[in-house]
Design a protein around this motif. Sequence first.
Motif, PDB file in Angstrom:
ATOM      1  N   GLU A 225      -5.115  80.590 -28.650  1.00 21.33           N
ATOM      2  CA  GLU A 225      -4.247  79.856 -29.562  1.00 21.33           C
ATOM      3  C   GLU A 225      -4.016  80.649 -30.842  1.00 21.33           C
ATOM      4  OE1 GLU A 225      -5.738  75.947 -30.401  1.00 21.33           O
ATOM      5  OE2 GLU A 225      -4.048  75.462 -31.717  1.00 21.33           O
ATOM      6  N   TYR A 226      -5.093  81.266 -31.369  1.00 23.11           N
ATOM      7  CA  TYR A 226      -4.987  82.000 -32.631  1.00 23.11           C
ATOM      8  C   TYR A 226      -4.980  83.512 -32.451  1.00 23.11           C
ATOM      9  CZ  TYR A 226      -5.459  77.581 -35.080  1.00 23.11           C
ATOM     10  OH  TYR A 226      -5.244  76.322 -35.564  1.00 23.11           O
ATOM     11  N   GLY A 227      -5.080  83.962 -31.218  1.00 26.00           N
ATOM     12  CA  GLY A 227      -4.902  85.392 -30.957  1.00 26.00           C
ATOM     13  C   GLY A 227      -6.006  86.298 -31.470  1.00 26.00           C
ATOM     14  N   ASP A 285      -0.366  94.563 -37.135  1.00 20.51           N
ATOM     15  CA  ASP A 285      -0.377  94.768 -38.587  1.00 20.51           C
ATOM     16  C   ASP A 285      -1.063  93.606 -39.331  1.00 20.51           C
ATOM     17  OD1 ASP A 285       1.496  92.845 -38.170  1.00 20.51           O
ATOM     18  OD2 ASP A 285       3.168  93.908 -39.120  1.00 20.51           O
ATOM     19  N   PHE A 286      -1.734  92.745 -38.585  1.00 23.64           N
ATOM     20  CA  PHE A 286      -2.482  91.627 -39.177  1.00 23.64           C
ATOM     21  C   PHE A 286      -3.525  92.151 -40.173  1.00 23.64           C
ATOM     22  CE2 PHE A 286      -6.055  88.666 -39.197  1.00 23.64           C
ATOM     23  CZ  PHE A 286      -5.410  87.475 -39.451  1.00 23.64           C
ATOM     24  N   ASP A 287      -3.631  91.475 -41.316  1.00 28.57           N
ATOM     25  CA  ASP A 287      -4.545  91.934 -42.368  1.00 28.57           C
ATOM     26  C   ASP A 287      -5.896  91.221 -42.262  1.00 28.57           C
ATOM     27  OD1 ASP A 287      -5.869  92.705 -44.627  1.00 28.57           O
ATOM     28  OD2 ASP A 287      -4.323  92.037 -46.041  1.00 28.57           O
ATOM     29  N   THR A 288      -6.869  91.885 -41.648  1.00 28.03           N
ATOM     30  CA  THR A 288      -8.189  91.259 -41.480  1.00 28.03           C
ATOM     31  C   THR A 288      -8.967  91.174 -42.793  1.00 28.03           C
ATOM     32  OG1 THR A 288      -9.393  93.313 -41.039  1.00 28.03           O
ATOM     33  CG2 THR A 288      -8.389  92.229 -39.132  1.00 28.03           C
ATOM     34  N   GLU A 293     -12.574  89.023 -47.131  1.00 30.52           N
ATOM     35  CA  GLU A 293     -12.683  88.713 -48.565  1.00 30.52           C
ATOM     36  C   GLU A 293     -13.039  87.253 -48.794  1.00 30.52           C
ATOM     37  OE1 GLU A 293      -9.269  90.162 -50.759  1.00 30.52           O
ATOM     38  OE2 GLU A 293      -9.661  92.179 -49.964  1.00 30.52           O
ATOM     39  N   GLU A 294     -12.411  86.366 -48.039  1.00 31.52           N
ATOM     40  CA  GLU A 294     -12.738  84.944 -48.228  1.00 31.52           C
ATOM     41  C   GLU A 294     -14.213  84.664 -47.920  1.00 31.52           C
ATOM     42  OE1 GLU A 294      -9.962  81.949 -47.646  1.00 31.52           O
ATOM     43  OE2 GLU A 294     -11.446  80.404 -47.149  1.00 31.52           O
ATOM     44  N   LEU A 295     -14.772  85.459 -47.008  1.00 32.63           N
ATOM     45  CA  LEU A 295     -16.188  85.267 -46.653  1.00 32.63           C
ATOM     46  C   LEU A 295     -17.126  86.033 -47.587  1.00 32.63           C
ATOM     47  CD1 LEU A 295     -15.659  85.559 -42.806  1.00 32.63           C
ATOM     48  CD2 LEU A 295     -16.552  83.523 -43.943  1.00 32.63           C
ATOM     49  N   GLY A 296     -16.532  86.790 -48.532  1.00 27.49           N
ATOM     50  CA  GLY A 296     -17.367  87.507 -49.504  1.00 27.49           C
ATOM     51  C   GLY A 296     -17.470  89.004 -49.266  1.00 27.49           C
ATOM     52  N   GLY A 297     -16.705  89.521 -48.298  1.00 25.54           N
ATOM     53  CA  GLY A 297     -16.733  90.960 -48.016  1.00 25.54           C
ATOM     54  C   GLY A 297     -15.425  91.620 -48.393  1.00 25.54           C
ATOM     55  N   GLY A 298     -15.035  92.652 -47.655  1.00 26.28           N
ATOM     56  CA  GLY A 298     -13.793  93.357 -47.972  1.00 26.28           C
ATOM     57  C   GLY A 298     -13.507  94.461 -46.984  1.00 26.28           C
ATOM     58  N   GLY A 299     -12.509  95.273 -47.311  1.00 31.60           N
ATOM     59  CA  GLY A 299     -12.158  96.400 -46.443  1.00 31.60           C
ATOM     60  C   GLY A 299     -10.675  96.651 -46.396  1.00 31.60           C
ATOM     61  N   THR A 322     -13.975  79.456 -38.513  1.00 38.82           N
ATOM     62  CA  THR A 322     -13.109  78.586 -39.317  1.00 38.82           C
ATOM     63  C   THR A 322     -12.169  79.411 -40.198  1.00 38.82           C
ATOM     64  OG1 THR A 322     -14.824  76.908 -39.328  1.00 38.82           O
ATOM     65  CG2 THR A 322     -13.125  76.697 -41.012  1.00 38.82           C
ATOM     66  N   VAL A 323     -12.720  80.424 -40.854  1.00 37.95           N
ATOM     67  CA  VAL A 323     -11.879  81.244 -41.732  1.00 37.95           C
ATOM     68  C   VAL A 323     -10.883  82.078 -40.910  1.00 37.95           C
ATOM     69  CG1 VAL A 323     -11.875  83.040 -43.508  1.00 37.95           C
ATOM     70  CG2 VAL A 323     -13.641  81.277 -43.540  1.00 37.95           C
ATOM     71  N   CYS A 324     -11.312  82.561 -39.752  1.00 39.50           N
ATOM     72  CA  CYS A 324     -10.390  83.301 -38.881  1.00 39.50           C
ATOM     73  C   CYS A 324      -9.169  82.445 -38.530  1.00 39.50           C
ATOM     74  CB  CYS A 324     -11.069  83.713 -37.571  1.00 39.50           C
ATOM     75  SG  CYS A 324     -12.163  85.110 -37.753  1.00 39.50           S
ATOM     76  N   ARG A 325      -9.449  81.186 -38.167  1.00 38.35           N
ATOM     77  CA  ARG A 325      -8.336  80.315 -37.739  1.00 38.35           C
ATOM     78  C   ARG A 325      -7.458  79.920 -38.922  1.00 38.35           C
ATOM     79  NH1 ARG A 325     -12.707  77.888 -33.802  1.00 38.35           N
ATOM     80  NH2 ARG A 325     -12.296  79.284 -32.056  1.00 38.35           N
ATOM     81  N   LYS A 326      -8.021  79.958 -40.114  1.00 38.49           N
ATOM     82  CA  LYS A 326      -7.218  79.660 -41.303  1.00 38.49           C
ATOM     83  C   LYS A 326      -6.162  80.746 -41.528  1.00 38.49           C
ATOM     84  CE  LYS A 326      -7.774  79.275 -46.302  1.00 38.49           C
ATOM     85  NZ  LYS A 326      -8.747  79.277 -47.402  1.00 38.49           N
ATOM     86  N   TYR A 327      -6.545  81.992 -41.312  1.00 40.51           N
ATOM     87  CA  TYR A 327      -5.621  83.103 -41.598  1.00 40.51           C
ATOM     88  C   TYR A 327      -4.841  83.581 -40.376  1.00 40.51           C
ATOM     89  CZ  TYR A 327      -7.514  83.477 -46.268  1.00 40.51           C
ATOM     90  OH  TYR A 327      -7.863  83.213 -47.564  1.00 40.51           O
ATOM     91  N   ALA A 328      -5.340  83.288 -39.173  1.00 43.07           N
ATOM     92  CA  ALA A 328      -4.710  83.819 -37.962  1.00 43.07           C
ATOM     93  C   ALA A 328      -3.298  83.253 -37.790  1.00 43.07           C
ATOM     94  CB  ALA A 328      -5.559  83.486 -36.752  1.00 43.07           C
ATOM     95  N   ASN A 329      -2.477  84.008 -37.089  1.00 42.72           N
ATOM     96  CA  ASN A 329      -1.136  83.525 -36.740  1.00 42.72           C
ATOM     97  C   ASN A 329      -1.239  82.743 -35.450  1.00 42.72           C
ATOM     98  OD1 ASN A 329       0.031  85.043 -38.893  1.00 42.72           O
ATOM     99  ND2 ASN A 329      -0.150  86.868 -37.607  1.00 42.72           N
ATOM    100  N   LYS A 330      -0.828  81.484 -35.503  1.00 40.60           N
ATOM    101  CA  LYS A 330      -0.902  80.650 -34.311  1.00 40.60           C
ATOM    102  C   LYS A 330       0.041  81.198 -33.234  1.00 40.60           C
ATOM    103  CE  LYS A 330      -2.155  75.952 -33.725  1.00 40.60           C
ATOM    104  NZ  LYS A 330      -1.918  74.569 -33.754  1.00 40.60           N
TER     105      LYS A 330
END
Length: 332
Positions: A225-227, A285-288, A293-299, A322-330
């Motif tokens: 669903e979220y790829g 080109d999805f920006d992981t 960053e939302e989880l406290g990391g970066g890259g 949960t955070v993955c599904r928030k940002y993922a493209n459905k």
Amino acid sequence: MNYQKSQQILDEVKKAKRILLNCHYGADPDGIGSTLALKLVLEKLGKKVDVICPSKKLSQQTNFLTGFNDITLGIDFYSFDFDKYDLCMFLDTSDVDVLTGQDRELIINKFIVVIDHHQTFHLKNDLKILDTNSSSVGEILYKVFKDWNIELDQQIAECLLTSIIGDTGTFSYTGATSETLRIGSDLMSLGADKSMISDRIYRGEDFRILKFWAEVLSRIQIDKEYGFVWSTVPNNIYKDYEDLPAVKSKTASIFAPIVDGTDFGFIGIEEKPNTFTVSFRGRTDFDTSRIAEELGGGGHPISSAVRMEDINFDDAVEKVLTVCRKYANKKV
Ligand SMILES: [Mn+2]
């Protein structure tokens, strides 16, 4: 001039007698290759150079590089004596955790030069070249050395090509531009052996890592669903493999970004009980890095990570999903 700051950095280098360089925690071929290239150039300029690394062990895949055995391993940055150095130069290091291997504030009362291509940046420093369009620190340094009018020799070229091959999957990732290939071509003309370097980095695995990959792959799941795909490994499995250098990031680079129909993937590893490290890898080109960053990391968009402490395995996995599904493209 490729970079405005090149001259200012060269002026600082000229003033210094002893210079300290770093290989970042769990250094990869870009971290090691770029640092050793800079070491060779600084030594050509008559400087005394030391290289330190917080990791106790490095992957041997780049041990053919000149200076590899001169890297002092297992350095504790919080008790290290910086006093004898006139200048610190930190490469390929986006954050204090990556510099020191510890999640604590670090104050170094020295002039610091940072050369990097990572997007997030939290080090307090005095002078930096930050080129997020560059494939690797090796590519940035090649251009800095041009600005400095350094004549590159075979050994320096080999270090720089190792950096670039390490951070581009031998020129295949999106970060490898036509300019990257032109630079690679020049480095090959200088005697750097592309095939040898690529074989050493990508076809020189410890047999035990395949056993770890079997553990990772037996746990892999897909969210259609979220790829994205993911696999999570608890500490009781990981502890048998934790001595393998850079095993977490390497495993993510190989398996997280290769599944058709996905934008990204992650590998989550409970590296110690209640400490969970997640490596994200983008396939499109999805920006992981927004997730990290939302989880406290970066890259970078294509490659990012987070270390989560004081959280149990199941809660950590749920939080990341949960955070993955928030940002993922459905997708559906
Ligand atoms: Mn890099």
